[in-house]
Enzyme design. Structure first.
Site, PDB file in Angstrom:
ATOM      1  N   ALA A 233     -41.108  -0.149   5.863  1.00 25.56           N
ATOM      2  CA  ALA A 233     -41.453   0.667   6.680  1.00 25.56           C
ATOM      3  C   ALA A 233     -42.905   0.908   7.267  1.00 25.56           C
ATOM      4  O   ALA A 233     -43.637  -0.074   7.277  1.00 25.56           O
ATOM      5  CB  ALA A 233     -40.994   1.954   6.565  1.00 25.56           C
ATOM      6  N   CYS A 234     -43.410   2.043   7.308  1.00 25.29           N
ATOM      7  CA  CYS A 234     -44.808   2.093   7.863  1.00 25.29           C
ATOM      8  C   CYS A 234     -46.074   1.652   6.759  1.00 25.29           C
ATOM      9  O   CYS A 234     -46.958   1.378   7.272  1.00 25.29           O
ATOM     10  CB  CYS A 234     -45.412   3.802   7.645  1.00 25.29           C
ATOM     11  SG  CYS A 234     -44.266   4.638   9.083  1.00 25.29           S
ATOM     12  N   SER A 235     -45.417   1.098   5.641  1.00 27.90           N
ATOM     13  CA  SER A 235     -46.510   0.614   4.747  1.00 27.90           C
ATOM     14  C   SER A 235     -46.223  -0.898   4.789  1.00 27.90           C
ATOM     15  O   SER A 235     -46.876  -1.562   3.744  1.00 27.90           O
ATOM     16  CB  SER A 235     -46.209   1.169   3.048  1.00 27.90           C
ATOM     17  OG  SER A 235     -46.195   2.400   3.191  1.00 27.90           O
TER      18      SER A 235
END
Lengths: 272, 272
Positions: free
Chosen positions: A54-56
């Site tokens: 995801a966002c990471s």
């Protein structure tokens, strides 16, 4: 385009690259891996794979690339994060749809010895951390076919409990960066810049405040939300891309992304 | 269950592991990453992420794990490959649906110094390679929402040009392993075992024949297709799991997966 720009800035061509990692939240299909198509479009020999946290994703991809280069598995690795967030948003949910944007970033990770004097950044340290949470979730997947009653339901789109995420993730992020810096014998006040994940201005202010013990100045933790919105894993990399030219040789900074999972990826860099 | 069995066999617990990589063709959802849920279920601290390069995911995951362990990013990494192939098959396509199975495998990658005397295998070398092809493809993805006329169409399921794949991939695989062995100063005849990707018996026979210059004996390139069918990235790992007990200390073997992309992941191992 992002990949070509990254190569151009590094003064390198596809022939200097041995691997392509596509690291993002929003992969268009299961296979062939999107990264292999990017590899093909650029004319890179070697290997490619997709990864997702995801966002990471971009910072996790950075660590994978650093590991591969330091280990000799590749001379240079291109980490590409194409985020097309629009396509999985629920436009009936006021809490989520208007905060996202689409973007693509690319970073070239090379051996220290291949980088021209005074160019680029050195990776001082990477720190990854994940702790399971369902507060940001997207259930869209191939298994959904097995339950027709669920098709088209809102839980197959982006869903989040914004306030919970804010409260739970912010202290985790500050703590992760703090521990990483302590391990390096560094203090947060030594950092010239914090390129934080671009999801929420107040979250970034809170994290910077926890780390510095005071309000950050605008240029210490730059925000690109006004122009790009939340672009998932691309956010902290766009901030880095836009706000690094003024740093001097030896200056330290941290690229830190965080999001669904919860996942936190923190990369301390030094201007060469 | 596979993860717990891998830990048990290694005589380790979740407390000895710093990272979980879920590497497979068939990820159930975009986020939170499936790996973080596995990490949570096992009680592992540290970090986790998902990666995908179709049938080669497990061997690519192995290289990522080896890099992370050698680099000190983790003491030990669990590479998990849960493959639920059934859910994306086209049951109207005789060429594809009956050849697949569902399975999950897990491998623990540790520092040499943490492994008990005479236990396990050493990774001698990893070699990854990808070359773009659309001959095995699955277009199922979140972007499909943007074109409603395509929803439910056969190209959103598993599609392959079996004969083209056979002809194009087999020589690439033999060449990749041959180059890897040459780089190590080894000959294919030194290998006690080849745990090849389990998609097609004739493909494996052809590859083994190209490498050895003769027909392989049954135990040189074991086949598990009769019992498990094609389980995507899990296949070569199941073959390894089932056929390694008889090897003696010092014996060499190669785990090699190949598939959509085209992607080839080859790992030369030595019995400790």
């Amino acid at each position: 385009a992002a990949s070509r720009q990254a190569l151009e800035r590094a003064g390198k061509t596809a022939a200097d690259v041995d691997a392509v990692i596509v690291a993002c939240s929003n992969l268009q299909r299961p296979y062939p891996a999107v990264s292999i198509e990017v590899q093909d479009a650029l004319g890179v020999e070697g290997f490619a794979y997709d990864m997702n946290v995801a966002c990471s994703s971009a910072t996790f991809g950075l660590q994978a690339a650093v590991n591969a280069v330091e280990n000799g598995a590749a001379r240079a690795v291109l980490v590409v994060s194409p985020e097309i967030c629009s396509a999985h948003l629920n436009f009936r949910d006021r809490d989520s749809h208007f905060i996202f944007g689409d973007a693509c970033t690319a970073i070239l990770v090379e051996r220290e010895s291949d980088v021209a004097e005074g160019q680029g950044f050195s990776v001082v340290s990477t720190r990854l951390r994940t702790r399971f949470s369902n507060n940001i979730r997207n259930n869209f997947g191939f298994l959904n076919r097995a339950d027709e009653s669920g098709i088209g339901k809102p839980d197959k789109l982006f869903v989040q409990q914004g306030r919970k995420v804010f409260k739970e993730v912010s202290p985790l992020v500050a703590e992760t960066i703090q521990n990483q810096l302590s391990g390096l014998g560094l203090k947060a006040t030594y950092l010239s810049r914090m390129w934080l994940h671009q999801a929420n201005l107040n979250m970034n202010l809170l994290i910077a405040r926890k780390l510095l013990g005071r309000d950050p100045q605008e240029q210490e933790a730059p925000v690109i939300l006004d122009e790009y919105a939340n672009t998932s894993s691309a956010g902290s990399i766009i901030a880095f891309h836009q706000y690094h030219e003024d740093l001097q040789s030896g200056d330290l900074g941290v690229i830190c992304s965080f999001g669904a999972g919860y996942s936190i990826g923190s990369v301390v860099v030094r201007r060469r």
